[in-house]
Write a protein that holds these residues in place. Structure first.
Motif, PDB file in Angstrom:
ATOM      1  N   GLN A 151     -51.174  50.958  56.330  1.00 32.72           N
ATOM      2  CA  GLN A 151     -51.649  51.212  54.967  1.00 32.72           C
ATOM      3  C   GLN A 151     -52.007  52.669  54.723  1.00 32.72           C
ATOM      4  O   GLN A 151     -52.179  53.084  53.579  1.00 32.72           O
ATOM      5  CB  GLN A 151     -52.866  50.332  54.674  1.00 32.72           C
ATOM      6  N   ASP A 152     -52.134  53.459  55.791  1.00 28.00           N
ATOM      7  CA  ASP A 152     -52.466  54.871  55.596  1.00 28.00           C
ATOM      8  C   ASP A 152     -51.167  55.661  55.379  1.00 28.00           C
ATOM      9  O   ASP A 152     -50.111  55.098  55.142  1.00 28.00           O
ATOM     10  CB  ASP A 152     -53.263  55.415  56.788  1.00 28.00           C
ATOM     11  N   SER A 153     -51.259  56.979  55.466  1.00 24.20           N
ATOM     12  CA  SER A 153     -50.083  57.821  55.200  1.00 24.20           C
ATOM     13  C   SER A 153     -49.320  58.170  56.476  1.00 24.20           C
ATOM     14  O   SER A 153     -48.504  59.090  56.468  1.00 24.20           O
ATOM     15  CB  SER A 153     -50.542  59.115  54.508  1.00 24.20           C
ATOM     16  N   SER A 154     -49.549  57.425  57.547  1.00 26.16           N
ATOM     17  CA  SER A 154     -48.911  57.756  58.819  1.00 26.16           C
ATOM     18  C   SER A 154     -47.429  57.417  58.837  1.00 26.16           C
ATOM     19  O   SER A 154     -46.667  57.964  59.633  1.00 26.16           O
ATOM     20  CB  SER A 154     -49.604  57.009  59.964  1.00 26.16           C
ATOM     21  N   GLY A 155     -47.004  56.502  57.977  1.00 23.81           N
ATOM     22  CA  GLY A 155     -45.611  56.079  57.986  1.00 23.81           C
ATOM     23  C   GLY A 155     -45.261  55.209  59.179  1.00 23.81           C
ATOM     24  O   GLY A 155     -44.089  55.055  59.523  1.00 23.81           O
ATOM     25  N   ARG A 156     -46.242  54.600  59.785  1.00 16.79           N
ATOM     26  CA  ARG A 156     -46.029  53.792  60.990  1.00 16.79           C
ATOM     27  C   ARG A 156     -45.607  52.373  60.619  1.00 16.79           C
ATOM     28  O   ARG A 156     -46.203  51.746  59.753  1.00 16.79           O
ATOM     29  CB  ARG A 156     -47.310  53.778  61.821  1.00 16.79           C
ATOM     30  N   TRP A 157     -44.567  51.875  61.293  1.00 16.09           N
ATOM     31  CA  TRP A 157     -44.061  50.512  61.111  1.00 16.09           C
ATOM     32  C   TRP A 157     -44.212  49.745  62.402  1.00 16.09           C
ATOM     33  O   TRP A 157     -44.100  50.311  63.487  1.00 16.09           O
ATOM     34  CB  TRP A 157     -42.580  50.532  60.769  1.00 16.09           C
ATOM     35  N   TYR A 158     -44.432  48.435  62.265  1.00 16.87           N
ATOM     36  CA  TYR A 158     -44.459  47.542  63.419  1.00 16.87           C
ATOM     37  C   TYR A 158     -43.477  46.401  63.177  1.00 16.87           C
ATOM     38  O   TYR A 158     -43.312  45.950  62.043  1.00 16.87           O
ATOM     39  CB  TYR A 158     -45.863  46.975  63.652  1.00 16.87           C
ATOM     40  N   LEU A 159     -42.849  45.946  64.254  1.00 14.03           N
ATOM     41  CA  LEU A 159     -41.825  44.920  64.158  1.00 14.03           C
ATOM     42  C   LEU A 159     -41.971  43.981  65.352  1.00 14.03           C
ATOM     43  O   LEU A 159     -42.280  44.425  66.462  1.00 14.03           O
ATOM     44  CB  LEU A 159     -40.450  45.591  64.190  1.00 14.03           C
ATOM     45  N   ILE A 160     -41.778  42.681  65.112  1.00 13.41           N
ATOM     46  CA  ILE A 160     -41.788  41.731  66.223  1.00 13.41           C
ATOM     47  C   ILE A 160     -40.456  40.986  66.230  1.00 13.41           C
ATOM     48  O   ILE A 160     -39.966  40.545  65.193  1.00 13.41           O
ATOM     49  CB  ILE A 160     -42.992  40.756  66.151  1.00 13.41           C
ATOM     50  N   THR A 161     -39.842  40.925  67.423  1.00 12.48           N
ATOM     51  CA  THR A 161     -38.545  40.265  67.576  1.00 12.48           C
ATOM     52  C   THR A 161     -38.644  39.185  68.638  1.00 12.48           C
ATOM     53  O   THR A 161     -39.501  39.232  69.535  1.00 12.48           O
ATOM     54  CB  THR A 161     -37.453  41.278  67.973  1.00 12.48           C
ATOM     55  N   ASP A 162     -37.748  38.212  68.546  1.00 13.86           N
ATOM     56  CA  ASP A 162     -37.716  37.089  69.483  1.00 13.86           C
ATOM     57  C   ASP A 162     -36.257  36.802  69.832  1.00 13.86           C
ATOM     58  O   ASP A 162     -35.450  36.525  68.958  1.00 13.86           O
ATOM     59  CB  ASP A 162     -38.376  35.861  68.843  1.00 13.86           C
ATOM     60  N   ASN A 163     -35.924  36.897  71.120  1.00 19.57           N
ATOM     61  CA  ASN A 163     -34.550  36.611  71.527  1.00 19.57           C
ATOM     62  C   ASN A 163     -34.431  35.274  72.248  1.00 19.57           C
ATOM     63  O   ASN A 163     -33.451  35.012  72.939  1.00 19.57           O
ATOM     64  CB  ASN A 163     -33.989  37.744  72.394  1.00 19.57           C
ATOM     65  N   GLY A 164     -35.442  34.433  72.100  1.00 20.71           N
ATOM     66  CA  GLY A 164     -35.424  33.122  72.757  1.00 20.71           C
ATOM     67  C   GLY A 164     -36.431  33.071  73.887  1.00 20.71           C
ATOM     68  O   GLY A 164     -37.554  32.580  73.712  1.00 20.71           O
TER      69      GLY A 164
END
Length: 200
Positions: A151-164
């Motif tokens: 929510q800040d101005s850092s431009g940071r993204w997080y992602l969660i993936t699942d391959n089984g």
């Protein structure tokens, strides 16, 4: 080794019992990190099966043989050195079975590799305390479960993936790093990722 004038060296030993060839009275009866002061050996780690060891003149790091733990010490030359392990969620990535951690210094950073499922080339910017995967990541991104944006101005993204069999948590703050890999919990049908408002 430190340098040839001080004749101090560190050795990572995996075998359960061995004899130091050519060193009188040096019976190395156990795996671990050994410090040699000239020809005098001393076990400084306790019984750890260590794959590799690296020293930059100040901090010593050692990679485990049987799991993905990295040990670090800021006082390896002291009479009673302290070796501190990375936690389960801060070690170079990999899921069971993961082993044979190789560590090295690359400038001011520690780099590490592992062998096994979800293994990777990892980097630590805090003397081996925590690691993030940066390349050669052995995984498949087949399902993107969720993402979150700071929510800040850092431009940071997080992602969660699942391959089984395994899940991965990724962070992008100018480039993608995997910050966590773990076995997918039994019965899981999806995953969400959220950022605490005061901890983005």
């Amino acid at each position: 080794a430190v340098d040839e004038t001080t004749r101090i060296a560190f050795v990572a030993l995996t075998t359960d019992s061995t004899k130091a060839a050519g060193v009188a009275g040096a019976d190395l009866t156990g795996a671990g990190v050994w410090r040699f002061n000239d020809a005098t050996p001393r076990l400084i780690s306790g019984s750890l099966r260590t794959r590799s060891v690296a020293y930059n003149g100040t901090t010593l790091v050692a990679g485990n043989t049987d799991n993905n733990i990295v040990w670090s010490s800021s006082d390896p030359l002291s009479a009673l050195p302290t070796l501190t392990p990375t936690s389960q969620f801060q070690s170079p990535s990999g899921t069971n079975p993961v082993n044979r951690v190789t560590v090295a210094w690359a400038g001011a950073n520690v780099v590490a590799t592992t062998v096994g499922a979800e293994s990777a080339f990892s980097i630590s910017k805090d003397n081996g305390v925590t690691f993030n995967d940066v390349s050669l990541i052995r995984t498949t991104i087949s399902n993107i479960e969720d993402f979150a944006v700071a929510q800040d101005s850092s431009g940071r993204w997080y992602l969660i993936t699942d391959n089984g069999p395994n899940m991965s948590v990724w962070r992008n703050d100018g480039g993608w790093n995997r910050v966590l890999a773990f076995p997918t919990p039994a019965g899981t049908t999806g995953a969400v990722i959220r950022i605490a408002p005061d901890d983005v």
